[in-house]
Design an enzyme around this catalytic site. Sequence first.
Site, short mmCIF file in Angstrom:
data_model
loop_
_atom_site.label_atom_id
_atom_site.label_comp_id
_atom_site.label_asym_id
_atom_site.label_seq_id
_atom_site.Cartn_x
_atom_site.Cartn_y
_atom_site.Cartn_z
CD1 TRP A 56 -2.35 -4.59 -4.88
CD2 TRP A 56 -1.97 -6.02 -3.23
NE1 TRP A 56 -2.30 -5.77 -5.47
CE2 TRP A 56 -2.13 -6.92 -4.50
CE3 TRP A 56 -1.57 -6.77 -2.04
CZ2 TRP A 56 -2.02 -8.10 -4.47
CZ3 TRP A 56 -1.70 -8.05 -2.12
CH2 TRP A 56 -1.87 -8.99 -3.46
CD GLU A 67 10.02 -9.19 -18.55
OE1 GLU A 67 9.28 -7.92 -18.60
OE2 GLU A 67 9.68 -10.35 -17.73
CD GLU A 69 3.52 -7.85 -15.08
OE1 GLU A 69 3.36 -7.15 -14.27
OE2 GLU A 69 4.48 -7.52 -15.94
CE LYS A 90 6.28 -6.42 -18.14
NZ LYS A 90 7.31 -7.02 -17.58
CB CYS A 104 -0.90 -0.13 1.26
SG CYS A 104 -1.60 -1.48 1.41
CG HIS A 144 9.79 -32.32 -24.40
ND1 HIS A 144 10.30 -33.56 -24.56
CD2 HIS A 144 10.83 -31.50 -24.60
CE1 HIS A 144 11.33 -33.33 -25.16
NE2 HIS A 144 11.71 -32.38 -25.25
CE LYS A 146 7.29 -0.41 -11.25
NZ LYS A 146 7.61 -1.18 -12.54
NE ARG A 201 4.10 2.01 -1.74
CZ ARG A 201 5.41 1.42 -1.52
NH1 ARG A 201 6.43 1.64 -1.93
NH2 ARG A 201 5.50 0.37 -0.40
CG ASN A 229 2.96 -1.05 2.77
OD1 ASN A 229 2.40 -2.00 2.18
ND2 ASN A 229 4.39 -0.59 2.52
N GLY A 230 1.46 -3.45 5.00
CA GLY A 230 2.34 -4.89 5.54
C GLY A 230 1.27 -5.85 5.78
C1 AGP Z 1 6.86 -6.91 -13.56
O1 AGP Z 1 6.27 -6.38 -14.58
C2 AGP Z 1 6.34 -6.81 -12.33
N1 AGP Z 1 5.71 -5.53 -11.92
C3 AGP Z 1 6.69 -7.81 -11.21
O2 AGP Z 1 6.90 -8.98 -11.61
C4 AGP Z 1 8.25 -7.34 -10.74
O3 AGP Z 1 9.14 -7.44 -11.71
C5 AGP Z 1 8.56 -7.87 -9.25
O4 AGP Z 1 7.48 -8.10 -8.81
C6 AGP Z 1 9.73 -7.56 -8.83
O5 AGP Z 1 9.93 -6.29 -8.57
P1 AGP Z 1 11.31 -5.54 -8.25
O6 AGP Z 1 12.03 -5.59 -9.28
O7 AGP Z 1 10.69 -4.16 -7.78
O8 AGP Z 1 11.89 -6.22 -7.09
#
Ligand code: AGP
Length: 614
Positions: free
Chosen positions: A74, A483, A490, A487, A2, A506, A609, A27, A102-103
């Site tokens: 969040w 990757e 996500e 993307k 958060c 496989h 994020k 966040r 936050n936590g």
């Molecule tokens: C990637 O697009 C995501 N936001 C997520 O997988 C991110 O890479 C992951 O949470 C790691 O975050 P960081 O690089 O800030 O540690």
Amino acid sequence: MCGIVGYVGPREAEPILVDGLRRLEYRGYDSAGLATLTGDRLHLRKRAGRVGELTSFLQEQPAPGCVGISHTRWATHGAATDTNAHPHVAGTGANQVAVVHNGVIENYSGLKRQLEAEGIVFHSQTDTEVVAQLIAYHMDGDLLAAVRKVLKLLKGTYGLAAVSPQNPDQIVGARLGSPLVVGVGEGEHFLASDPSALIGYTQKVVYLQDRELCVLTGEDFHVYDDAEARVTTNVQNFDWDVGDSDKGGFPHHMLKEIFEQPETVAAAMRGRLDESDQTAHFGGLNLDPQQLRQAERVILTACGTSYHAGIVGEYLFEEFARMPVEVEYASEFRYRNPPIDRNTIVIAITQSGETADTLAALRESKRKGHRALAICNVVGSTIAREADGGVYLHAGPEVGVASTKAFTSQVTVLAMLALFFGRARHLSSLQGGRMIEELQALPDAVARALRCNDDVRRIAEKYHTATTMLFMGRQYMYPVALEGALKLKEISYIHAEGYPAAEMKHGPIALVDTDTPSIFLTPRGSVFDKVMSNLEEVKARGGPVIAIASEGDPRAADYVSSRADEVVFVPDVPEYLQPLVTAIPLQLFAYHTALLRGCDVDKPRNLAKSVTVE
Ligand code: AGP
């Protein structure tokens, strides 16, 4: 994960609290709220939904007062509702306490049962309300004392802030595991989960350490450790300004960050390539020549996109430093307890520097006596401060939840680290010199790769209704396939998988049909023919194929174009640098596909994020 903001000073708190929340919305963004104080009155305003919902509510019912705390959420416990939104208020009248957090409080249900047994009624499903109820329960005119008592009862992680009409001119904050900074102003003070919330208000920040508490008033602030001793604080300068985190004229932060990559790749290299010694230099790596030479193994640990950059790093270290490398998901590595040789260097890769699992993996490695370094983007973040040394990406703020520019900057830094370790071993100055030339040509190649945008948009228009997609690559292209799939998942919510292309036979090939597009990474290189045979296997089963190929490679132009349904050409660069140009069309493909599906590109559902809880 958060976002928290606090303000105490001469100005009206509401606009500052809301502005800060907007900057922290990456966040978490499922609900938002704030509480302000005017003397012995507490004004609570909260709403499910984005910060925008809260601001429209505040237009109807403004929250007066020059002291206040706010939160964007969040959800970890309890759905995204008005009631579960923060702040959580407990107690009555002047005994009221408002808390934002936050936590995760791991022992909240036991504490809740104890309070319910005392007749205390709860209104939400959150763990945080337990903290508010406990503080109100222990309140006796001194908010700091009550918070101190309560923290001793909590198990878990927190970055939290509390206000109470009993102490109408102060905010109390505390940190354990989740980031919290104090912002130092002229006659006013701020609290925030990260400094970007304070852009435009102050650049002077104090990073709270774990188990520290702070008390802010307009005139002053004090920091205490958990033995209640005053802590001498170190005020640091935070050099991001307003322009850095705005969209710069782009429709979305993600697209802006994709188009920033020529500059950010250059920034990652600036002042670090040494043409006289034909190697790379890093001011903060903190590795003396002996440690550098004695290192026999590297472990790269990370999460999400950073983990994928780590897999590229594995190929780079093995090729240029001839060192054995393991790439570990931090969330597994922290609990798996693998036997690790003594001369092993652990490198945590993280954009935010606050990812809980990566932080724990770093701490576990340090506890076992390993040199624990970090590749990180956010200056002053927890992982950056706790690592034995490291390399900053200098990519500027990455606001879009889907990481893009951080990935290419991480790969650039990993290539330079492989050069650095390699030159300390067997890599000749000639080979080092050639790598430097090839690295220096990267920003231009990345800029040329961005020219595929219109082509990729056209291809996204053709395939954005698919429900499943496969991404295939070999060697350096395997992590890029992972990757690309991440993307797309996500931000467009299409189910996508990345695979080493040969692995497809496989099992995954069973998914191939006329409605399941496959994206093949087929740039010029040592495994071109191999990956093309995999492509043929998909074509043979009627699967639509989009290929990413190297410009100026006549064989590709003819052969790939004759086999694939669509081909996107990227600049021709050495094989080990191809992840930097082939990632671009995959980032753009995910972006345009998500846009065409009406998804919120910058704030995709269920994500945040930086993942500060495990
Ligand atoms: C990637 O697009 C995501 N936001 C997520 O997988 C991110 O890479 C992951 O949470 C790691 O975050 P960081 O690089 O800030 O540690």
